[in-house]
Scaffold this motif. Sequence first.
Motif, PDB file in Angstrom:
ATOM      1  N   ILE A 172      -9.365  -9.180  -1.762  1.00  0.00           N
ATOM      2  CA  ILE A 172      -8.042  -8.736  -1.605  1.00  0.00           C
ATOM      3  C   ILE A 172      -8.269  -7.108  -1.941  1.00  0.00           C
ATOM      4  O   ILE A 172      -7.759  -6.575  -0.978  1.00  0.00           O
ATOM      5  CB  ILE A 172      -7.260  -9.273  -2.618  1.00  0.00           C
ATOM      6  N   THR A 173      -8.839  -6.795  -3.008  1.00  0.00           N
ATOM      7  CA  THR A 173      -9.215  -5.221  -2.864  1.00  0.00           C
ATOM      8  C   THR A 173      -9.929  -4.734  -1.587  1.00  0.00           C
ATOM      9  O   THR A 173      -9.470  -3.413  -1.213  1.00  0.00           O
ATOM     10  CB  THR A 173     -10.078  -5.034  -4.270  1.00  0.00           C
ATOM     11  N   ALA A 174     -10.708  -5.301  -0.798  1.00  0.00           N
ATOM     12  CA  ALA A 174     -11.676  -4.808   0.225  1.00  0.00           C
ATOM     13  C   ALA A 174     -10.422  -4.762   1.319  1.00  0.00           C
ATOM     14  O   ALA A 174     -10.637  -3.795   2.015  1.00  0.00           O
ATOM     15  CB  ALA A 174     -12.688  -5.755   0.692  1.00  0.00           C
ATOM     16  N   LEU A 175      -9.444  -5.853   1.505  1.00  0.00           N
ATOM     17  CA  LEU A 175      -8.628  -5.843   2.608  1.00  0.00           C
ATOM     18  C   LEU A 175      -7.656  -4.794   2.438  1.00  0.00           C
ATOM     19  O   LEU A 175      -7.080  -4.147   3.526  1.00  0.00           O
ATOM     20  CB  LEU A 175      -8.131  -7.381   2.740  1.00  0.00           C
ATOM     21  N   ARG A 176      -7.209  -4.501   1.209  1.00  0.00           N
ATOM     22  CA  ARG A 176      -6.187  -3.509   0.948  1.00  0.00           C
ATOM     23  C   ARG A 176      -6.652  -2.287   1.178  1.00  0.00           C
ATOM     24  O   ARG A 176      -5.987  -1.386   1.993  1.00  0.00           O
ATOM     25  CB  ARG A 176      -6.005  -3.372  -0.546  1.00  0.00           C
ATOM     26  N   GLU A 177      -7.803  -1.798   1.121  1.00  0.00           N
ATOM     27  CA  GLU A 177      -8.469  -0.373   1.526  1.00  0.00           C
ATOM     28  C   GLU A 177      -9.005  -0.680   3.053  1.00  0.00           C
ATOM     29  O   GLU A 177      -8.688   0.528   3.704  1.00  0.00           O
ATOM     30  CB  GLU A 177     -10.012  -0.341   0.908  1.00  0.00           C
ATOM     31  N   ARG A 178      -8.922  -1.702   3.668  1.00  0.00           N
ATOM     32  CA  ARG A 178      -9.396  -1.719   5.016  1.00  0.00           C
ATOM     33  C   ARG A 178      -7.843  -1.460   5.713  1.00  0.00           C
ATOM     34  O   ARG A 178      -7.720  -0.653   6.805  1.00  0.00           O
ATOM     35  CB  ARG A 178      -9.758  -3.038   5.622  1.00  0.00           C
ATOM     36  N   PHE A 179      -6.764  -2.182   5.167  1.00  0.00           N
ATOM     37  CA  PHE A 179      -5.526  -1.968   5.539  1.00  0.00           C
ATOM     38  C   PHE A 179      -5.037  -0.454   5.502  1.00  0.00           C
ATOM     39  O   PHE A 179      -4.502  -0.028   6.692  1.00  0.00           O
ATOM     40  CB  PHE A 179      -4.324  -2.810   5.037  1.00  0.00           C
ATOM     41  N   ASP A 180      -5.153   0.092   4.508  1.00  0.00           N
ATOM     42  CA  ASP A 180      -4.727   1.499   4.294  1.00  0.00           C
ATOM     43  C   ASP A 180      -5.391   2.433   5.135  1.00  0.00           C
ATOM     44  O   ASP A 180      -4.950   3.320   5.790  1.00  0.00           O
ATOM     45  CB  ASP A 180      -5.023   2.104   2.672  1.00  0.00           C
ATOM     46  N   GLN A 181      -6.790   2.335   5.664  1.00  0.00           N
ATOM     47  CA  GLN A 181      -7.460   3.135   6.536  1.00  0.00           C
ATOM     48  C   GLN A 181      -6.930   2.797   8.218  1.00  0.00           C
ATOM     49  O   GLN A 181      -6.855   3.736   8.613  1.00  0.00           O
ATOM     50  CB  GLN A 181      -8.947   2.722   6.585  1.00  0.00           C
ATOM     51  N   ALA A 182      -6.710   1.595   8.461  1.00  0.00           N
ATOM     52  CA  ALA A 182      -5.945   1.659   9.543  1.00  0.00           C
ATOM     53  C   ALA A 182      -4.767   2.067   9.658  1.00  0.00           C
ATOM     54  O   ALA A 182      -4.644   2.336  10.977  1.00  0.00           O
ATOM     55  CB  ALA A 182      -6.109  -0.295   9.823  1.00  0.00           C
ATOM     56  N   LEU A 183      -4.004   1.815   8.779  1.00  0.00           N
ATOM     57  CA  LEU A 183      -2.530   2.349   8.839  1.00  0.00           C
ATOM     58  C   LEU A 183      -2.550   4.032   9.265  1.00  0.00           C
ATOM     59  O   LEU A 183      -1.586   4.180   9.720  1.00  0.00           O
ATOM     60  CB  LEU A 183      -1.710   2.054   7.450  1.00  0.00           C
ATOM     61  N   ALA A 184      -3.683   4.509   8.280  1.00  0.00           N
ATOM     62  CA  ALA A 184      -3.517   5.825   8.481  1.00  0.00           C
ATOM     63  C   ALA A 184      -3.934   6.252   9.847  1.00  0.00           C
ATOM     64  O   ALA A 184      -3.484   7.454  10.395  1.00  0.00           O
ATOM     65  CB  ALA A 184      -4.572   6.666   7.433  1.00  0.00           C
ATOM     66  N   LYS A 185      -4.574   5.543  10.783  1.00  0.00           N
ATOM     67  CA  LYS A 185      -5.004   6.016  12.031  1.00  0.00           C
ATOM     68  C   LYS A 185      -3.966   5.268  13.149  1.00  0.00           C
ATOM     69  O   LYS A 185      -4.025   5.966  14.289  1.00  0.00           O
ATOM     70  CB  LYS A 185      -6.277   5.313  12.317  1.00  0.00           C
ATOM     71  N   ALA A 186      -3.013   4.479  12.673  1.00  0.00           N
ATOM     72  CA  ALA A 186      -2.019   4.029  13.452  1.00  0.00           C
ATOM     73  C   ALA A 186      -0.908   5.360  13.996  1.00  0.00           C
ATOM     74  O   ALA A 186      -0.472   5.454  12.990  1.00  0.00           O
ATOM     75  CB  ALA A 186      -1.270   2.712  13.090  1.00  0.00           C
ATOM     76  N   ASP A 187      -0.791   5.685  15.257  1.00  0.00           N
ATOM     77  CA  ASP A 187      -0.091   6.710  15.568  1.00  0.00           C
ATOM     78  C   ASP A 187       1.079   6.309  16.586  1.00  0.00           C
ATOM     79  O   ASP A 187       2.076   7.061  16.712  1.00  0.00           O
ATOM     80  CB  ASP A 187      -0.993   7.714  16.324  1.00  0.00           C
ATOM     81  N   THR A 188       1.105   5.027  17.040  1.00  0.00           N
ATOM     82  CA  THR A 188       1.966   4.561  18.117  1.00  0.00           C
ATOM     83  C   THR A 188       2.743   3.328  17.684  1.00  0.00           C
ATOM     84  O   THR A 188       1.894   2.345  17.043  1.00  0.00           O
ATOM     85  CB  THR A 188       1.430   4.554  19.408  1.00  0.00           C
ATOM     86  N   PRO A 189       3.815   2.949  18.032  1.00  0.00           N
ATOM     87  CA  PRO A 189       4.261   1.779  17.698  1.00  0.00           C
ATOM     88  C   PRO A 189       3.509   0.429  17.920  1.00  0.00           C
ATOM     89  O   PRO A 189       3.137  -0.709  17.508  1.00  0.00           O
ATOM     90  CB  PRO A 189       5.747   1.399  18.407  1.00  0.00           C
ATOM     91  N   PRO A 190       3.005   0.483  19.445  1.00  0.00           N
ATOM     92  CA  PRO A 190       1.953  -0.696  19.849  1.00  0.00           C
ATOM     93  C   PRO A 190       0.718  -0.801  18.690  1.00  0.00           C
ATOM     94  O   PRO A 190       0.434  -2.076  18.502  1.00  0.00           O
ATOM     95  CB  PRO A 190       1.579  -0.129  21.182  1.00  0.00           C
ATOM     96  N   GLU A 191       0.143   0.364  18.331  1.00  0.00           N
ATOM     97  CA  GLU A 191      -1.009   0.241  17.350  1.00  0.00           C
ATOM     98  C   GLU A 191      -0.397  -0.268  15.877  1.00  0.00           C
ATOM     99  O   GLU A 191      -1.007  -1.346  15.422  1.00  0.00           O
ATOM    100  CB  GLU A 191      -1.601   1.626  17.056  1.00  0.00           C
TER     101      GLU A 191
END
Length: 347
Positions: free
Chosen positions: A5-24
């Motif tokens: 769960i901790t690893a997925l949380r970190e993975r999610f936070d990193q991906a969310l920081a890179k998402a710049d558009t609604p489709p992403e």
Amino acid sequence: MLDHITALRERFDQALAKADTPPELEELRVAFLGKKGHVSSLMKGMKALSNEEKKAFGLRVNEWKEGVEQALAAAKRRMEEAEIDRLIHGAKPYDITLPAVPPLAAAARGSYSPITLVQREVERVFVSMGFTVEDYPEITDDYSCFQALNIPEHHPARDMQDTYYLSNGQLLKTHTSAAQNAIMRKYGAPLKAIFPGRCFRNEATDACHENTFFQMEGMMIDESISISNLIYFMKTMLSEVFRKDIRVRLRPGFFPFVEPGFELDISCLICGGAGCPSCKGGGWLELCPCGMIHPNVLRMGGIDPERYTGFAFGLGLTRLAMMKYGVSDIRDFNSCDLKKLSQFIAE
């Protein structure tokens, strides 16, 4: 499992920081919260845990799931607000002083209805001859529309006008003559007035009949008024509107509010009198029911018929517009066909 769960949380936070558009952002939501996403995979892995472990693990997964949903919603709001701010402040300023670009310029100019143009022309002519222009509501009562015009209840003349009655007992006026009584009581005699308006009749439509049309009522009341006065004023008006002499004919006609009554017809200008659908093949178009005002009508209007006489006419503005502008089908006026109506540019 908790480390997962901790690893997925970190993975999610990193991906969310890179998402710049609604489709992403939507792609990220599906990856973590979709039916085949990471949260579903975690829940399926609970089968191998004991009951106590399931309880603790399920609580952690649900807490993280709610965190993911809240983070995605917050990111979506930020993107929407940023887009609104860009549209307001980032777009190129619009110069409202710039002229319209054709064909928008021509479309924005607009035009008057041909009926409006004819009405104003007729009003100008009659005002120049001393008539006042009056207004009258489109909704009236039985007394004004019929009884005050020498058409009592159950009189067969009512069958000539298929009337729209309202639930409150009032009706849509079937002719501009409905204003006669009110105008007579307003001014008394002597009187010279015209009152244009829209009329309604529940009848079948064709090239020369509509259920909604425009008329102009006119009255002149004074001492020693005769049919000669009526003919003079009508011919003067027609020659002014058409800028030439117009062939007219006067034939007997029955209307309870005039005696004697006449039909003033105009030679059809669509076909030149040869016959066409506009004039029902007869070469003449009924334009103006008219006659000498019936003594009963004068009396109900508060005018002494022993002293005063007068004439009245109901000029068909819609048919007059047909003749002036060469419109062969009366239904074109209510068709909302801008291509046809836009040719009548205000002068």
